[in-house]
Design an enzyme around this catalytic site. Structure first.
Site, PDB file in Angstrom:
ATOM      1  N   PRO A   2       0.806  -1.206   0.000  1.00 37.53           N
ATOM      2  CA  PRO A   2       0.000   0.000   0.000  1.00 37.53           C
ATOM      3  C   PRO A   2       0.843   1.261   0.000  1.00 37.53           C
ATOM      4  O   PRO A   2       1.767   1.392   0.792  1.00 37.53           O
ATOM      5  CB  PRO A   2      -0.807  -0.104   1.302  1.00 37.53           C
ATOM      6  CG  PRO A   2      -0.518  -1.424   1.880  1.00 37.53           C
ATOM      7  CD  PRO A   2       0.662  -2.000   1.212  1.00 37.53           C
ATOM      8  N   GLU A   3       0.522   2.166  -0.896  1.00 38.29           N
ATOM      9  CA  GLU A   3       1.074   3.514  -0.867  1.00 38.29           C
ATOM     10  C   GLU A   3      -0.076   4.421  -0.456  1.00 38.29           C
ATOM     11  O   GLU A   3      -1.133   3.941  -0.064  1.00 38.29           O
ATOM     12  CB  GLU A   3       1.648   3.884  -2.244  1.00 38.29           C
ATOM     13  CG  GLU A   3       2.798   2.960  -2.655  1.00 38.29           C
ATOM     14  CD  GLU A   3       3.353   3.257  -4.034  1.00 38.29           C
ATOM     15  OE1 GLU A   3       3.310   4.421  -4.446  1.00 38.29           O
ATOM     16  OE2 GLU A   3       3.817   2.332  -4.701  1.00 38.29           O
ATOM     17  N   ARG A 170      20.352  18.039  -4.945  1.00 37.80           N
ATOM     18  CA  ARG A 170      20.848  18.263  -6.305  1.00 37.80           C
ATOM     19  C   ARG A 170      21.465  17.056  -7.008  1.00 37.80           C
ATOM     20  O   ARG A 170      21.229  16.858  -8.192  1.00 37.80           O
ATOM     21  CB  ARG A 170      21.826  19.438  -6.305  1.00 37.80           C
ATOM     22  CG  ARG A 170      22.725  19.478  -5.108  1.00 37.80           C
ATOM     23  CD  ARG A 170      23.549  20.755  -5.045  1.00 37.80           C
ATOM     24  NE  ARG A 170      24.667  20.559  -4.148  1.00 37.80           N
ATOM     25  CZ  ARG A 170      24.541  20.664  -2.825  1.00 37.80           C
ATOM     26  NH1 ARG A 170      23.388  20.997  -2.301  1.00 37.80           N
ATOM     27  NH2 ARG A 170      25.575  20.430  -2.043  1.00 37.80           N
TER      28      ARG A 170
END
Length: 290
Positions: A2-3, A170
């Site tokens: 599950p997200e 970055r």
DNA sequence: GTACTTGTTGAACG
DNA sequence: TCGTTCAACAAGTA
């Protein structure tokens, strides 16, 4: 697995049935699943009434009238099943094949006996999930300790915040950056791949190579993909089930995840590639993602 | 038997 | 302190 959309679906399905219920007793069969000693957890939970059921990131929150909140993380294979005397009422999370036919079973690690002869089972095949109890007014502190980033639909998750927070990473690949829950909470492997496909960006792109417009595109894609997934009640991949025991509707809409070796559904030219980034897999179309 | 899968955390690095 | 990487957790499936 599950997200956010799957956890949101399970929460929405269970909420109306759990509201106003009283927890009569708790049976802790696998103590390590609970962060606190069993006796402490039990003391705060027994005889308490459920006054709300919410979600933060991928964590389900059950607020009690005692000022405490049960926090449940399903991780990859956890599930919450509500059963009544008549049998199964609601099942949510990763389904164990045959696991809901007989309850409790060997994966039932915590069992809540509720009023109205209902029972809530926390089952977890791999024992990655956990339960913990926090004071409701200290939840923010708990989330902060976990460095949990903003909810994707909260006003604090605006495009300025996203741009600044993302640029800090970055050198990181965009795929890895989006999986970091401190940037934005709730994305997992499936939806990051889908978001990057939607934004037409290769998962390996370093954050410092992204143009302003591309970052804005990712921001939009995060919201649109998650909204769509919630509307479709999540993705069923490896047996996720919503609160009604039904597979999620997002599966048919996946563009890249789980489609490696197949033709790109957008450009109809590329073959979906599956690569490894760190210890995670990424799927993308080499033609329309750059 | 082996590789693979997942979310999260904490350790270890520069 | 911050950014970055990566192993570890568990156990079933291919």
């Amino acid at each position: 697995m599950p997200e956010l959309p799957e956890v949101e679906t399970v929460k929405n399905d269970l909420r109306p049935l759990l509201l106003k219920m009283r927890i009569l007793d708790v049976d802790i069969r696998l103590p390590k699943i609970i962060k606190e000693p069993a006796s402490i957890f039990k003391r705060q939970v027994r005889r308490a009434k459920i006054i709300d059921v919410r979600r933060r990131a991928k964590i389900i929150l059950i607020d009690l009238d005692t000022g405490w909140t049960i926090c449940i993380h399903l991780k990859m294979t956890g599930q919450l099943i509500l059963a009544s005397r008549r049998g199964l009422e609601r099942a949510g999370g990763h389904q164990i094949i045959g696991g809901t036919e007989q309850l409790p079973n060997k994966f039932s690690h915590v069992i809540f006996k509720l009023s109205n002869s209902r029972t809530l089972f926390f089952n977890d095949l791999r024992q990655f999930g956990y339960l913990t109890i926090k004071r409701t007014n200290k939840l923010e502190k708990f989330f902060a300790e976990k460095s949990l980033g903003p909810e994707p639909f909260h006003q604090s998750f605006n495009s300025d915040y996203f741009s600044v927070a993302l640029k800090r990473k970055r050198k990181t690949a965009i795929k890895t950056a989006l999986l970091d829950q401190t940037l934005v909470a709730g994305l997992g492997n499936i939806y990051v791949d889908e978001v990057l496909f939607d934004a037409r960006l290769k998962p390996t792109r370093r954050v410092n190579t992204l143009r302003t417009a591309e970052i804005a595109g990712i921001y939009k894609s995060i919201q649109s993909i998650l909204r769509k997934a919630i509307r479709l009640r999540g993705t069923t991949f490896r047996n996720f089930r919503d609160g009604h025991g039904q597979p999620g509707g997002m599966l048919r809409h996946l563009m890249v995840y789980g489609r490696s070796g197949r033709l790109c559904r957008r450009c109809k030219k590329g073959t979906i590639q599956k690569i490894r980034q760190g210890s995670r897999s990424s799927s993308y179309c080499p033609i329309c993602q750059n």
